[in-house]
Design an enzyme around this catalytic site. Sequence first.
Site, PDB file in Angstrom:
ATOM      1  N   GLY A  99       5.357   8.251  -3.020  1.00 39.60           N
ATOM      2  CA  GLY A  99       4.858   7.945  -1.786  1.00 39.60           C
ATOM      3  C   GLY A  99       5.863   8.711  -0.836  1.00 39.60           C
ATOM      4  O   GLY A  99       6.221   7.925   0.182  1.00 39.60           O
ATOM      5  N   ALA A 100       6.430   9.740  -1.157  1.00 40.36           N
ATOM      6  CA  ALA A 100       7.692  10.190  -0.371  1.00 40.36           C
ATOM      7  C   ALA A 100       7.150  10.993   1.014  1.00 40.36           C
ATOM      8  O   ALA A 100       8.042  11.329   1.708  1.00 40.36           O
ATOM      9  CB  ALA A 100       8.405  11.208  -1.342  1.00 40.36           C
ATOM     10  N   ASN A 101       5.784  11.198   1.174  1.00 37.76           N
ATOM     11  CA  ASN A 101       5.522  11.779   2.379  1.00 37.76           C
ATOM     12  C   ASN A 101       5.260  11.300   3.648  1.00 37.76           C
ATOM     13  O   ASN A 101       5.291  11.760   4.666  1.00 37.76           O
ATOM     14  CB  ASN A 101       3.899  12.514   2.189  1.00 37.76           C
ATOM     15  CG  ASN A 101       2.954  11.657   1.776  1.00 37.76           C
ATOM     16  OD1 ASN A 101       2.829  11.245   0.735  1.00 37.76           O
ATOM     17  ND2 ASN A 101       2.256  11.296   2.802  1.00 37.76           N
TER      18      ASN A 101
ATOM     19  N   GLY B  23       6.447   7.084   5.931  1.00 36.62           N
ATOM     20  CA  GLY B  23       6.963   5.764   5.672  1.00 36.62           C
ATOM     21  C   GLY B  23       8.184   5.509   5.223  1.00 36.62           C
ATOM     22  O   GLY B  23       9.224   6.215   5.213  1.00 36.62           O
TER      23      GLY B  23
ATOM     24  N   GLY C 247       8.911   5.898   1.956  1.00 40.55           N
ATOM     25  CA  GLY C 247       9.287   6.786   0.997  1.00 40.55           C
ATOM     26  C   GLY C 247       9.978   8.198   1.756  1.00 40.55           C
ATOM     27  O   GLY C 247      10.742   8.539   1.093  1.00 40.55           O
TER      28      GLY C 247
ATOM     29  N   SER D 185       7.482  -6.839  -2.113  1.00 40.47           N
ATOM     30  CA  SER D 185       7.388  -6.999  -0.679  1.00 40.47           C
ATOM     31  C   SER D 185       7.518  -8.602  -0.570  1.00 40.47           C
ATOM     32  O   SER D 185       7.230  -9.417  -1.709  1.00 40.47           O
ATOM     33  CB  SER D 185       5.708  -6.805  -0.379  1.00 40.47           C
ATOM     34  OG  SER D 185       5.506  -7.903   0.817  1.00 40.47           O
TER      35      SER D 185
ATOM     36  N   TYR E  17      -3.051  -8.233  -3.043  1.00 41.34           N
ATOM     37  CA  TYR E  17      -1.721  -7.338  -2.693  1.00 41.34           C
ATOM     38  C   TYR E  17      -0.848  -8.232  -2.992  1.00 41.34           C
ATOM     39  O   TYR E  17       0.105  -7.734  -3.849  1.00 41.34           O
ATOM     40  CB  TYR E  17      -1.752  -7.176  -1.181  1.00 41.34           C
ATOM     41  CG  TYR E  17      -0.494  -6.629  -0.812  1.00 41.34           C
ATOM     42  CD1 TYR E  17      -0.260  -5.350  -0.969  1.00 41.34           C
ATOM     43  CD2 TYR E  17       0.422  -7.261   0.034  1.00 41.34           C
ATOM     44  CE1 TYR E  17       1.126  -4.697  -0.473  1.00 41.34           C
ATOM     45  CE2 TYR E  17       1.603  -6.826   0.278  1.00 41.34           C
ATOM     46  CZ  TYR E  17       1.990  -5.471   0.118  1.00 41.34           C
ATOM     47  OH  TYR E  17       3.150  -4.926   0.533  1.00 41.34           O
TER      48      TYR E  17
END
Length: 322
Positions: free
Chosen positions: A21-23, A25, A27, A151, A176
Amino acid sequence: MSKWTRDDMPAQRGKVVVVTGANSGLGYEATKTFAEKGATVVLACRSVEKGERAVREIQQSVPDADLDVRECDLASLESVRVFTEAFQEDYDELHVLCNNAGVMAIPRQETRDGFEMQFGVNHLGHFALTGHLLDALHQTEGETRVVTQSSGLHERGRIDFDDLHGEDDYDEWDAYAQSKLANVLFAYEFDRLLDEADIENVLSVACHPGYAATNLQRRGPEQSGSTLRLWMMKVANAVMAQSAAQGALPMLYAATAYDVAGGEYVGPGGFMDMRGSPEKQRSSDRSYDVATAERLWDVSEDLTGVEYDFGVRATLDRDRDR
């Protein structure tokens, strides 16, 4: 409370880091900081196009950033397997794996393998990814780390083994919370199994960002078509949330700080653990339930088909205890 900042982060030159998820937020901010510190960062992204856009943005401020975008869709066990095989063909080392990507409070959907999306992406996808990369982590010289992003809402979570995928009863926030509790249970059980197997160079650490303003909060309201929820999220982000850059600090601390040990939990130490500088914290009582962690591990192996190779000792110990 500690005042650890990016300036305190050790140099990372010569290190290879994978961030899911590096693209965007957290990440994205972690990737940018790793690059600033000299690491080679592999951006494991569902969308290569979005990953390449993130690379261009990072290189505007870090021109010499060593970044490599690769497709890794955590909602597909096949995509995870292909990613790890290609990674190990091209890289001889892996120093840090940041299990960061996730989805939050979305309407019920299923992954390509039939798992409830939040449990499938947030937990099972990362479980499979880490298992495939364990040998790379273990064979890398020196200390390596797996950092799993949870979280604060994991405290609400319970693992419903009778309905893991919400087929009988689905609540988007309960799903979640279950997935985020699974993240912490995984991190702690992974650390215990590493210890049993005398694998001393790999550390497993859990963290959480507090309340950080990212696109994660928008996806649930957008997918459910709730204009009211989307407006409320935007207001809450503007009033209460810290920045994504600040929210990434616990993950960066867990990944690089010298005083971090396996099996620890890192989060922001400010108001209600929602903002502030990173510190070591205690997670929920349920997250320390060893019996639940062991059962979750076994179920995760069965669902993903990924069995961790810890060596003979850990296998014998686990079989003896059953």
